[in-house]
Design a protein around this motif. Structure first.
Motif, PDB file in Angstrom:
ATOM      1  N   MET A 101       0.843  -1.196   0.000  1.00 57.78           N
ATOM      2  CA  MET A 101       0.000   0.000   0.000  1.00 57.78           C
ATOM      3  C   MET A 101       0.878   1.246   0.000  1.00 57.78           C
ATOM      4  N   ASP A 102       0.415   2.263  -0.665  1.00 56.53           N
ATOM      5  CA  ASP A 102       1.166   3.504  -0.631  1.00 56.53           C
ATOM      6  C   ASP A 102       0.743   4.326   0.584  1.00 56.53           C
ATOM      7  N   LEU A 103       1.442   5.417   0.828  1.00 60.49           N
ATOM      8  CA  LEU A 103       1.219   6.224   2.017  1.00 60.49           C
ATOM      9  C   LEU A 103      -0.209   6.755   2.091  1.00 60.49           C
ATOM     10  N   LEU A 104      -0.737   7.206   0.990  1.00 57.83           N
ATOM     11  CA  LEU A 104      -2.100   7.743   0.988  1.00 57.83           C
ATOM     12  C   LEU A 104      -3.119   6.688   1.419  1.00 57.83           C
ATOM     13  N   ASN A 105      -3.003   5.492   0.886  1.00 61.15           N
ATOM     14  CA  ASN A 105      -3.912   4.409   1.291  1.00 61.15           C
ATOM     15  C   ASN A 105      -3.715   4.029   2.753  1.00 61.15           C
ATOM     16  N   ASP A 106      -2.460   4.036   3.205  1.00 56.95           N
ATOM     17  CA  ASP A 106      -2.185   3.718   4.605  1.00 56.95           C
ATOM     18  C   ASP A 106      -2.805   4.755   5.539  1.00 56.95           C
ATOM     19  N   ILE A 107      -2.755   6.020   5.157  1.00 52.78           N
ATOM     20  CA  ILE A 107      -3.380   7.075   5.959  1.00 52.78           C
ATOM     21  C   ILE A 107      -4.871   6.797   6.092  1.00 52.78           C
ATOM     22  N   ARG A 108      -5.504   6.560   4.984  1.00 57.02           N
ATOM     23  CA  ARG A 108      -6.957   6.320   5.005  1.00 57.02           C
ATOM     24  C   ARG A 108      -7.307   5.071   5.819  1.00 57.02           C
ATOM     25  N   ALA A 109      -6.479   4.024   5.729  1.00 59.46           N
ATOM     26  CA  ALA A 109      -6.753   2.786   6.453  1.00 59.46           C
ATOM     27  C   ALA A 109      -6.495   2.919   7.958  1.00 59.46           C
ATOM     28  N   ALA A 110      -5.542   3.753   8.336  1.00 55.28           N
ATOM     29  CA  ALA A 110      -5.189   3.888   9.750  1.00 55.28           C
ATOM     30  C   ALA A 110      -6.218   4.680  10.548  1.00 55.28           C
ATOM     31  N   TRP A 111      -6.991   5.503   9.864  1.00 53.70           N
ATOM     32  CA  TRP A 111      -8.025   6.285  10.527  1.00 53.70           C
ATOM     33  C   TRP A 111      -9.373   5.886   9.943  1.00 53.70           C
ATOM     34  N   PRO A 112      -9.942   4.800  10.439  1.00 53.84           N
ATOM     35  CA  PRO A 112     -11.247   4.382   9.906  1.00 53.84           C
ATOM     36  C   PRO A 112     -12.298   5.445  10.205  1.00 53.84           C
ATOM     37  N   THR A 113     -13.438   5.250   9.648  1.00 54.02           N
ATOM     38  CA  THR A 113     -14.513   6.221   9.795  1.00 54.02           C
ATOM     39  C   THR A 113     -14.708   6.594  11.263  1.00 54.02           C
ATOM     40  N   THR A 114     -14.635   7.861  11.495  1.00 53.59           N
ATOM     41  CA  THR A 114     -14.821   8.420  12.833  1.00 53.59           C
ATOM     42  C   THR A 114     -15.950   9.434  12.734  1.00 53.59           C
ATOM     43  N   PRO A 115     -16.877   9.423  13.668  1.00 51.08           N
ATOM     44  CA  PRO A 115     -17.973  10.382  13.575  1.00 51.08           C
ATOM     45  C   PRO A 115     -17.485  11.819  13.752  1.00 51.08           C
ATOM     46  N   TYR A 116     -18.113  12.724  13.032  1.00 52.43           N
ATOM     47  CA  TYR A 116     -17.810  14.148  13.143  1.00 52.43           C
ATOM     48  C   TYR A 116     -18.064  14.574  14.587  1.00 52.43           C
ATOM     49  N   PRO A 117     -17.093  15.235  15.216  1.00 53.79           N
ATOM     50  CA  PRO A 117     -17.229  15.536  16.640  1.00 53.79           C
ATOM     51  C   PRO A 117     -18.219  16.656  16.968  1.00 53.79           C
ATOM     52  N   GLY A 118     -18.601  17.427  15.972  1.00 50.45           N
ATOM     53  CA  GLY A 118     -19.549  18.515  16.209  1.00 50.45           C
ATOM     54  C   GLY A 118     -18.909  19.880  16.066  1.00 50.45           C
ATOM     55  N   ASP A 119     -19.724  20.824  15.692  1.00 47.29           N
ATOM     56  CA  ASP A 119     -19.243  22.185  15.464  1.00 47.29           C
ATOM     57  C   ASP A 119     -18.655  22.832  16.723  1.00 47.29           C
ATOM     58  N   GLN A 120     -19.131  22.423  17.898  1.00 48.87           N
ATOM     59  CA  GLN A 120     -18.707  23.049  19.141  1.00 48.87           C
ATOM     60  C   GLN A 120     -17.237  22.815  19.480  1.00 48.87           C
ATOM     61  N   VAL A 121     -16.568  21.864  18.840  1.00 44.94           N
ATOM     62  CA  VAL A 121     -15.155  21.598  19.153  1.00 44.94           C
ATOM     63  C   VAL A 121     -14.191  22.129  18.094  1.00 44.94           C
ATOM     64  N   LEU A 122     -14.681  22.812  17.102  1.00 39.24           N
ATOM     65  CA  LEU A 122     -13.788  23.279  16.037  1.00 39.24           C
ATOM     66  C   LEU A 122     -12.767  24.302  16.519  1.00 39.24           C
ATOM     67  N   SER A 123     -13.137  25.090  17.505  1.00 37.80           N
ATOM     68  CA  SER A 123     -12.236  26.104  18.031  1.00 37.80           C
ATOM     69  C   SER A 123     -12.402  26.168  19.545  1.00 37.80           C
ATOM     70  N   ASP A 124     -11.357  26.640  20.207  1.00 38.72           N
ATOM     71  CA  ASP A 124     -11.447  26.849  21.649  1.00 38.72           C
ATOM     72  C   ASP A 124     -12.022  28.221  21.975  1.00 38.72           C
ATOM     73  N   CYS A 125     -12.130  29.037  20.970  1.00 37.63           N
ATOM     74  CA  CYS A 125     -12.595  30.414  21.148  1.00 37.63           C
ATOM     75  C   CYS A 125     -13.626  30.709  20.057  1.00 37.63           C
ATOM     76  N   TRP A 126     -14.650  31.436  20.397  1.00 34.43           N
ATOM     77  CA  TRP A 126     -15.688  31.717  19.401  1.00 34.43           C
ATOM     78  C   TRP A 126     -15.841  33.207  19.137  1.00 34.43           C
ATOM     79  N   CYS A 127     -14.749  33.958  19.288  1.00 31.01           N
ATOM     80  CA  CYS A 127     -14.785  35.363  18.883  1.00 31.01           C
ATOM     81  C   CYS A 127     -14.965  35.394  17.358  1.00 31.01           C
ATOM     82  N   ASP A 128     -15.237  36.551  16.812  1.00 33.02           N
ATOM     83  CA  ASP A 128     -15.489  36.644  15.371  1.00 33.02           C
ATOM     84  C   ASP A 128     -14.319  36.123  14.538  1.00 33.02           C
ATOM     85  N   GLU A 129     -13.093  36.439  14.947  1.00 30.92           N
ATOM     86  CA  GLU A 129     -11.913  36.005  14.196  1.00 30.92           C
ATOM     87  C   GLU A 129     -11.789  34.480  14.202  1.00 30.92           C
ATOM     88  N   CYS A 130     -11.950  33.880  15.373  1.00 31.68           N
ATOM     89  CA  CYS A 130     -11.828  32.418  15.468  1.00 31.68           C
ATOM     90  C   CYS A 130     -12.985  31.720  14.753  1.00 31.68           C
TER      91      CYS A 130
END
Length: 173
Positions: free
Chosen positions: A1-30
């Motif tokens: 397997m090449d590196l790209l396939n190995d990356i995809r295989a090493a991180w199987p489907t993981t559920p989206y954690p939710g919008d609330q964890v995208l940033s530690d700060c929710w000011c306009d800039e962040c």
């Protein structure tokens, strides 16, 4: 397997954690800096979704999007900001004023890695080293961090490498 396939295989489907964890700060800039990630799985992100502005991405969001950023970096090696986004999350300088926070974030990240993910990350950093545009000290520090040996790199050593590299590039031009 090449590196790209190995990356995809090493991180199987993981559920989206939710919008609330995208940033530690929710000011306009962040809020603005993570807007392009909102609702996207790591497999859906594109080159323009990462880097520069994503510096406001939380440690949790980075952990989730890491396989996507790795895959994009391998697919688009000329987009240097992708590899920088990854490498900068795995290293910190001995001159950093945020060393304790950086060490803790990195420790939390590396504790969540499976043996397979560690193996793929080391292969990725080896691949990155072969691109020859990142300082060996950064690559070595990132690889050590993957295995839980989290120590700051020497800013002075990095500065010396940068000056030597600049001199070589000027001489080649």
């Amino acid at each position: 397997m090449d590196l790209l396939n190995d990356i995809r295989a090493a991180w199987p489907t993981t559920p989206y954690p939710g919008d609330q964890v995208l940033s530690d700060c929710w000011c306009d800039e962040c809020e603005f800096s993570v807007r392009s990630l909102r609702g996207k799985s790591w497999g859906q992100i594109g080159v323009g979704d990462v880097g520069g502005e994503s510096g406001q991405m939380s440690a949790e969001a980075f952990r989730y999007y890491l396989p996507g950023i790795l895959a994009l970096s391998v697919q688009h090696p000329d987009e240097l900001h992708l590899a920088s986004e990854i490498n900068l999350r795995f290293v910190f300088s001995d001159h950093s004023h945020e060393r304790p926070k950086a060490r803790e974030n990195l420790s939390r990240l590396t504790r969540t890695l499976s043996p397979r993910q560690r193996e793929v990350l080391v292969r990725y950093f080896d691949w990155l080293a072969n691109q020859e545009w990142q300082a060996p000290i950064l690559i070595a520090a990132a690889i050590r961090a993957v295995y839980g040996m989290i120590e700051p790199f020497s800013f002075d050593e990095l500065d010396r490498w940068n000056r030597q590299r600049a001199a070589v590039l000027r001489a080649e031009a």
